[in-house]
Design a protein around this motif. Structure first.
Motif, PDB file in Angstrom:
ATOM      1  N   LEU A 145      -8.917  48.054  71.210  1.00 23.23           N
ATOM      2  CA  LEU A 145      -8.274  46.812  71.648  1.00 23.23           C
ATOM      3  C   LEU A 145      -8.943  46.322  72.936  1.00 23.23           C
ATOM      4  N   ILE A 172       0.412  41.447  72.320  1.00 24.12           N
ATOM      5  CA  ILE A 172       1.654  42.202  72.414  1.00 24.12           C
ATOM      6  C   ILE A 172       2.544  41.604  73.487  1.00 24.12           C
ATOM      7  N   GLU A 231       9.366  36.556  72.199  1.00 25.64           N
ATOM      8  CA  GLU A 231      10.107  36.342  70.964  1.00 25.64           C
ATOM      9  C   GLU A 231      11.603  36.402  71.261  1.00 25.64           C
ATOM     10  N   ASP A 256      13.843  37.601  69.382  1.00 24.69           N
ATOM     11  CA  ASP A 256      14.536  38.733  68.779  1.00 24.69           C
ATOM     12  C   ASP A 256      14.365  40.018  69.597  1.00 24.69           C
ATOM     13  N   ASP A 265      14.630  43.162  68.667  1.00 20.94           N
ATOM     14  CA  ASP A 265      13.864  44.209  68.002  1.00 20.94           C
ATOM     15  C   ASP A 265      12.381  44.030  68.265  1.00 20.94           C
ATOM     16  N   LEU A 266      11.964  42.773  68.196  1.00 15.92           N
ATOM     17  CA  LEU A 266      10.546  42.516  68.434  1.00 15.92           C
ATOM     18  C   LEU A 266      10.164  42.863  69.868  1.00 15.92           C
ATOM     19  N   TYR A 275       9.905  46.448  70.188  1.00 15.52           N
ATOM     20  CA  TYR A 275       8.653  46.868  69.550  1.00 15.52           C
ATOM     21  C   TYR A 275       7.484  46.641  70.504  1.00 15.52           C
ATOM     22  N   LYS A 289       4.943  49.364  72.366  1.00 17.96           N
ATOM     23  CA  LYS A 289       3.477  49.251  72.290  1.00 17.96           C
ATOM     24  C   LYS A 289       2.883  49.236  73.693  1.00 17.96           C
ATOM     25  N   THR A 291      10.369  34.961  62.354  1.00 18.22           N
ATOM     26  CA  THR A 291      10.952  36.121  63.023  1.00 18.22           C
ATOM     27  C   THR A 291      11.226  37.241  62.026  1.00 18.22           C
ATOM     28  N   LYS A 326       8.049  38.896  61.108  1.00 19.20           N
ATOM     29  CA  LYS A 326       7.509  39.748  62.164  1.00 19.20           C
ATOM     30  C   LYS A 326       8.256  41.069  62.245  1.00 19.20           C
ATOM     31  N   ILE A 327       9.580  40.970  62.167  1.00 19.99           N
ATOM     32  CA  ILE A 327      10.368  42.210  62.220  1.00 19.99           C
ATOM     33  C   ILE A 327       9.981  43.123  61.063  1.00 19.99           C
ATOM     34  N   ALA A 359       6.729  44.620  61.801  1.00 21.26           N
ATOM     35  CA  ALA A 359       6.843  45.641  62.836  1.00 21.26           C
ATOM     36  C   ALA A 359       7.408  46.927  62.256  1.00 21.26           C
ATOM     37  N   GLY A 381       4.980  48.691  60.536  1.00 18.51           N
ATOM     38  CA  GLY A 381       3.940  49.251  61.406  1.00 18.51           C
ATOM     39  C   GLY A 381       2.605  48.566  61.277  1.00 18.51           C
ATOM     40  N   ILE A 382       2.632  47.358  60.753  1.00 20.87           N
ATOM     41  CA  ILE A 382       1.335  46.687  60.583  1.00 20.87           C
ATOM     42  C   ILE A 382       1.149  45.554  61.591  1.00 20.87           C
ATOM     43  N   LEU A 383       2.140  45.380  62.488  1.00 22.04           N
ATOM     44  CA  LEU A 383       1.977  44.380  63.541  1.00 22.04           C
ATOM     45  C   LEU A 383       1.403  45.105  64.769  1.00 22.04           C
ATOM     46  N   PHE A 384       0.213  44.735  65.144  1.00 24.90           N
ATOM     47  CA  PHE A 384      -0.524  45.429  66.222  1.00 24.90           C
ATOM     48  C   PHE A 384      -0.460  46.938  66.071  1.00 24.90           C
TER      49      PHE A 384
END
Lengths: 1036, 261
Positions: A5, A11, A17, A19, A21-22, A25, A29, B31, B34-35, B38, B41-44
């Motif tokens: 990266l 990220i 975002e 949400d 959860d995002l 996440y 990261k 959204t 994206k969730i 996530a 596990g394929i988002l970043f």
């Protein structure tokens, strides 16, 4: 497929975002990437902080740990720690990465700081409460005055605690602040700290944990650790050393020590040595005397040895006052009556009586140790036995010195005094009587006083040695030598003047106001009754002061200070202060202001008033005194406030003397950390001001003496080549001090420096001031037969009062050269002396696990070749002369024979007399030459021996040393006691100083080391060389 | 990969490709997507385990769509966010997969976006990331030309060139660019002139009518007298050099230096 990266912006963008959860996440990261992309993340730190502060956000701790890591990378440790604490479980103290370690150490620092403030506060409150309670009981009867008295008591208690606590500066202001906002420790922080402690316990890092616990003032943890560790012994000693060395707050140190004492006493096997150590710190004389008495009463040899060891340690570390009290508290056993003979049968002592006799003997032993006489005697024997003086160097210097120059000749004598300090060897003086005869006036004073230096500590023989010079009423000898001898008497009997002080006082009264004798007598009294505080003597000295004679007054001022040393006597201060303003003699003012500084020795904050008063005076000499008062009052404390003041004065005062004194005083404050000093002084040593440079050199010399510290030498080297001759002088003296006892192997510069001394003295165009520095430097580098070093702390790291005072007065040599001798008070024999139960030295060996050459005495003949050549030519000329003389004789004989009948008898007689005279003279010369020859031979032999030994040994890795032996500062860590099969030291940690030995084979005969003198009078008289003849004999 | 994701992405694509996409529905879908990604596990994804190119292409396509959506919705904050989310898929993850057709379009839009905000520094940073060969691509070339003209101060040239943007999606940014140019000109005239003819002002400001000029004057508190525009030079308080203070301090330092040692 692997990917690197290059940015975390994607990220980070996720954080916006809506949400949760995002966001979580994204945070997860980021947590894994923060070490790489902290710079990028730091731009959005606001968002992360906002998430942490959002109470509804589910992953607040995650946000906290990310923020903490970012702040860590940014270097904002305070913020970082704050967030880490907010991260709860996520901040894992068992991690070993840099982030965690940094934060933990940061949290410890914060915690320790806060704990210190809080405990100080608690302690003050406690004191206040105690006072209040006392007050209450008092005021039961007196309700009306309650309020005002309560206030008074509060003020009193404040003052008390101020006096009590060594380390505490911003007094009242801070109290006020703390009263309003008492700091509370973040419980989260406490939790982290506790978990670190647990981790330490799990991983058995007890020492680290203990150190932190002590610093953080967690007595509960200290106890826990010591109880937990199996090897309690090691831990306890460790704790003890730390507590003594590093805890600055007095009451807290006492608290820790009390805890340690409890632990020591609860153990089945009592470790008396350490217990007594602690008791000394707690100033508990009564308990100490009880323990000593118990130990003596006990039958076992071991406990008796313990008692002796304790007594030796006490003498070294305790104050005079403490020792006096202790001796008074020890019981005075009733003497046993001699058994009466009955009916011709020799009665024997009953077993009971024998026991008593034994007890009396031991008690006397202990008392004599406590009085210090035993130690002094042992050191004297050590210095005498191990005398490795190399006079060659001095002789070389002497040859190059113009004997008409009185300053330099007296410097040579002084230098000799330093070299042979305590060795009782005055060969040099006796060999150079003719040369000494040229000395007159104050130089004579000095040279007589140098006898005191040579015989320093020779308490019993003081009068015998000095007899020819002492004032005897019927006199005839010059007042200079009389004064000098009185000074010498003081030097010999430093701190032990019970016998000589009356004599000195008598001399002071009978001298008919001869200021030179008064001068010597005052200095002598000051030395011999140091810190006694006797008012009668004080008044006697004050009388001399009030005569307003410059020479005598100066000495009286200093002597008054010495007498009242460390007492803080306000009457004395007041009188001296007044007189300093009355008199017009600068010398007196200087003497008095130095005296005042001595009275304030070790008083710390109590001296502030006097310091302020002296410093604000317009007379620069009193300001000079103020600097020394700071030096004395705060000696060895590294007190920050005092240090700041000194540094300020060092660069801002208008008077050079004051600036110089300020810089020297820095040395007195910092001597406990010699490694720090070069750093502190490096700028000052480069000052444009001569006096400041000189002061820096002196301070370096004082603090780094005997350490051969590289940094210090580096700073001093350019100063020895300074443009100013006084600075050169100071630097040369300081270099001599720093390189004491080091040899070429340890510090290759040594021989170079010695060569430099020689070159300076032999350089025709060199200024006499510089030459003086070189001569003194040469004296110091080889001082005390190379068996002493200069140190202001005792072997256990306590302030050595005598040494500190000695160096302080030594630094006055700038104005008055005879004061140079005071440096001898700071000489500390670097000896290991093993003693058996009767305080005799048995044959005993220790091992030094280092190459012998590393700590060997410097090789004696540096200039071997040159000297040899000289001798050769000398020998040749003598033989030539002899040949010539014999020829002449033969001729004369012939003539005589021829003329005998013709000439009258008278002529014959005359001739014979003349011849005889000539013969005598030449004989004398011859003798001298022969002596030199012999010496050379001996030296060569020694050289050869050494060479041989070296060749044979090929530098072994260890060396066996015989009791008593020299052990230099650096050598201490190499010493082990595993070679000797018979004797074991009673105190294992002792690797130097006086060590009591336990005889494991008490039934066998002991092989004792012959003692050079003292045991029998007759022997001594034979061995002891006669003191040199009075010089006046030769003078016209 | 789960069916669910495909379904969602298809729906999302459908919504975005509408001429006037529904803002609420689109954002909701995005959204959700994206969730889901996530969770999958394929988002970043982390770099420590081998990645599946298929997943990367999938995620990239979704994120590209999200960018296009934001342009269509004219939501600039969302645009910036989405661009920075998709970029790793071009530069980091994208090194071993086939280049997306939309890549240069999206990067071009980003460049224009930066230009329109006069963020020249960032513009060049972004430009350096784009391969040199791609500079001849119309999407990128357009931006280069605009930047050059902007640098020359040839605002008229910009106006001409902006009449023919390489993609319809660019029009949003072009209009923003025009606005910011107008602002630049306003700033300059404010300083250069004391007064201006209304007509000249209209031409200068590249405005359609005099009315517009008048409105502008109102918002900026400029006076109009006799068809003339008077500027108020408000910011006169230039920072003066505090001579006395500086001199005093320097002398102070010199004194202290003298004192030091």
């Amino acid at each position: 497929m692997s990917v690197v990266l290059s940015t975390a912006s994607g990220i980070i963008a996720l954080l916006d975002e809506p949400d949760n959860d995002l966001k979580t996440y994204a945070l997860r990261k980021l947590d894994s990437l923060v070490d790489q992309f902290w710079a990028e993340i730091s731009d959005s730190i606001g968002k992360i902080e906002a998430l942490y502060e959002d109470e509804e956000f589910p992953s607040r701790t995650l946000a906290a740990i990310v923020a903490s890591k970012v702040y860590y990378h940014l270097g904002f440790l305070d913020d970082s720690l704050l967030f880490a604490l907010g991260a709860g479980q996520l901040f894992d103290v068992s991690q070993r990465d840099e982030f965690t370690r940094t934060l933990i150490s940061k949290s410890f620092n914060d915690y320790i700081e806060k704990r210190n403030v809080i405990t100080e506060e608690e302690h003050k409150l406690k004191l206040k409460k105690e006072e209040e309670e006392k007050n209450k009981t008092k005021t039961i009867f007196d309700d009306e005055e309650e309020d005002s008295e309560l206030e008074n008591m509060l003020i009193d208690s404040d003052e008390d605690s101020e006096q009590d606590e060594g380390l505490y500066e911003a007094k009242n202001e801070r109290i006020l602040i703390e009263k309003t906002e008492v700091e509370v420790i973040d419980p989260r922080l406490e939790k982290v700290i506790n978990s670190v402690f647990r981790r330490c316990f799990l991983e058995k890092e007890f020492k680290e944990a203990l150190g932190i616990a002590i610093e953080a003032r967690r007595i509960d943890i200290i106890k826990e650790i010591i109880e937990m560790v199996d090897k309690t012994d090691e831990m306890l000693t460790y704790c003890l050393t730390i507590a003594r060395k590093y805890i600055q707050s007095r009451w807290y140190r006492q608290e820790v020590l009390t805890v340690l004492l409890e632990i020591y006493e609860s153990r089945p096997e009592l470790d008396y040595i350490n217990i007594c150590d602690i008791l000394l710190f707690l100033n508990d004389v009564e308990r100490l005397s009880e323990i000593l008495n118990e130990l003596i009463l006990e039958k076992s040899i071991e406990s008796n040895l313990n008692a002796c060891q304790i007594a030796f340690d006490l003498y070294e570390n305790a104050s005079q006052h403490f020792l006096n009290e202790l001796v008074l508290l020890l019981p005075d056993p009733i003497p046993v009556n001699k058994p009466v003979e009955k009916d011709g049968i020799v009665a024997e002592y009953t077993p009971m009586e024998q026991k008593r006799l034994e007890y009396i003997k031991k008690m006397d032993q202990i008392k004599s140790i406590l009085s210090g006489k035993t130690t002094i005697n042992l050191h004297l024997q050590f210095l005498n036995r191990n005398n490795k003086t190399d006079l060659q160097n001095l002789i070389r210097l002497k040859e190059k010195t113009d004997s008409r120059h009185s300053l330099l000749t007296s410097m040579i004598v002084m230098s000799h005094g330093l070299i042979s300090c305590g060795t009782t060897s005055d060969v040099f003086l006796r060999e150079n009587l003719g040369w000494l005869a040229n000395i007159s006036n104050w130089a004579k004073f000095c040279s007589t006083a140098s006898l005191g230096l040579i015989h320093k500590g020779h308490l019993d023989k003081a009068f015998t040695i000095l007899e020819p010079y002492l004032p005897q009423g019927s006199g005839g000898s010059s007042p200079y030598s009389e004064g000098g001898s009185l000074y010498a008497l003081g030097l010999i009997n430093t701190k032990h003047g019970e016998e000589v002080t009356p004599f000195l006082l008598e001399a002071l009264k009978n001298c008919q106001r001869n200021n030179i004798i008064q001068h010597g007598a005052c200095l002598g009294i000051g030395l011999s009754s140091m810190a006694v505080g006797d008012m009668q003597t004080y008044e006697e000295l004050r009388g001399v002061l009030y005569n307003d004679d410059a020479v005598a007054g100066e000495a009286a001022g200093i002597a008054m200070g010495l007498l009242m040393l460390g007492t803080g006597n306000s009457k004395a201060i007041q009188e001296m202060w007044n007189y300093a303003h009355q008199t017009e003699h600068e010398k007196i003012i200087r003497g008095v202001s130095v005296g005042m500084s001595l009275i304030m020795y070790g008083k710390e904050q109590e001296a502030e008033g006097l310091i302020e008063q002296l410093y604000s005076d317009k007379d620069s000499i009193l300001r000079y005194g103020a600097m020394f008062t700071i030096a004395m009052a705060y000696a060895g404390t590294s007190n920050e406030k005092a240090l700041r003041k000194l540094l300020h004065v060092a660069v801002s005062d208008v008077n050079d003397d004051v600036r110089r004194a300020a810089v020297i005083a820095i040395g007195f404050l910092l001597f406990k950390e010699p490694k720090q000093v070069p750093k502190t002084l490096s700028l000052l040593a480069k000052s444009y001001n001569n006096s400041v440079r000189f002061g820096a050199a002196m301070a370096l010399g004082i603090t780094c003496a005997g350490t051969a510290n590289k940094d210090a030498l580096e700073l001093l080297e350019p100063l020895t080549k300074d443009l100013n001759n006084i600075v050169r002088q100071g630097a040369l003296i300081a270099t001599g001090m720093v390189l004491m006892q080091s040899n070429e192997k340890q510090e290759p510069k040594v021989s170079k420096i010695k060569e430099q001394f020689y070159e300076i003295v032999s350089d025709k165009y060199e200024h006499k001031m510089t030459k003086m520095g070189a001569i003194l430097g040469a004296g110091l580098i080889d001082a005390g037969g190379r068996n002493v070093t200069i140190s202001m702390q005792t072997t256990t790291g306590e302030n050595d009062m005598t040494a500190i005072v000695g160096l302080a007065i030594f630094s006055q040599y700038w104005f008055w050269h005879p004061l140079t001798y005071f440096i001898s008070l700071a000489f500390q024999p670097t000896a290991l002396i093993g003693l058996n139960k009767d305080l005799n030295m048995p044959k005993f060996k220790v091992k030094s696990n280092a190459k012998p050459s590393l700590f060997a005495y410097p090789s004696p003949l540096v200039e071997k070749k040159k000297v040899e050549k000289k001798v050769e030519t000398a020998v040749l000329s003598v033989t030539k002369k002899e040949q010539r003389r014999q020829e002449e004789k033969a001729e004369q004989k012939k003539i005589n024979e021829d003329n005998s009948q013709m000439d009258s008898e008278e002529v014959d007689e005359k001739k014979i007399i003349e011849e005889e005279k000539e013969k005598e003279k030449e004989m004398e010369k011859e003798k001298e030459k022969e002596k030199e020859k012999e010496k050379e031979k001996e030296m060569e032999k020694e050289e050869k021996k050494e060479v041989k030994e070296q060749k044979e040994n090929e530098e072994p890795e260890e060396e066996i040393l015989e009791n008593p032996t020299r052990i230099t500062l650096d050598q201490r860590k190499y010493i082990t006691f595993d070679v000797d099969t018979r004797y074991k030291p009673i105190k294992e940690s002792a690797k130097f100083g006086i060590v009591m030995l336990l005889d494991t084979k008490p039934d066998e005969d002991e092989e004792l080391i012959e003692i050079a003198f003292d045991t029998t009078e007759k022997k001594e008289e034979e061995k002891e060389p006669e003191p040199p003849e009075p010089f006046e004999y030769f003078s016209d | 990969m789960e069916e669910q994701l495909f379904k969602l992405s298809k729906e999302f694509k459908f919504q975005v490709e509408q001429k006037q996409p529904d803002s609420v529905a689109c954002k909701k879908l995005l959204t959700k997507l994206k969730i889901a990604m996530a969770e999958e596990g394929i988002l970043f994804p982390g770099t420590d385990f081998p990645l599946d190119p298929k997943n990367i292409v999938f995620t990239r396509d979704v994120l590209e769509l999200a960018v296009i959506m934001s342009v269509k919705l004219e939501d600039m904050d969302l645009f910036e966010r989405q661009v920075s989310q998709v970029k790793p898929y071009y530069f980091d993850y994208g090194t071993e997969i086939k280049k997306s057709e939309n890549e240069l379009l999206i990067l071009g839009m980003n460049l224009l976006y930066l230009l329109s905000l006069n963020r020249i520094g960032e513009f060049h940073t972004e430009l350096e990331l784009i391969e040199f060969e791609s500079r001849s691509n119309p999407f990128i070339k357009f931006n280069l030309q605009v930047e050059e003209l902007l640098l020359d101060g040839n605002y008229l040239g910009i106006q001409t060139i902006c009449e023919k943007p390489p993609s319809d999606l660019y029009s949003v940014f072009v209009s923003r660019l025009k606005l910011s140019i107008q602002e630049l000109i306003l700033d300059c005239t404010n300083k250069s002139y004391k007064s201006l003819d209304l007509k000249t002002a209209k031409d200068l400001f590249m405005m359609e009518s005099i009315e517009e000029v008048k409105e502008m004057a109102k918002t900026n508190n400029w006076r109009i007298v006799d068809n003339k525009l008077f500027f108020e030079n408000l910011d006169e308080d230039e920072e003066k050099i505090p001579t006395n203070k500086v001199i005093r301090e320097i002398i102070g330092y010199a004194k202290e230096l003298e004192k030091i040692i």
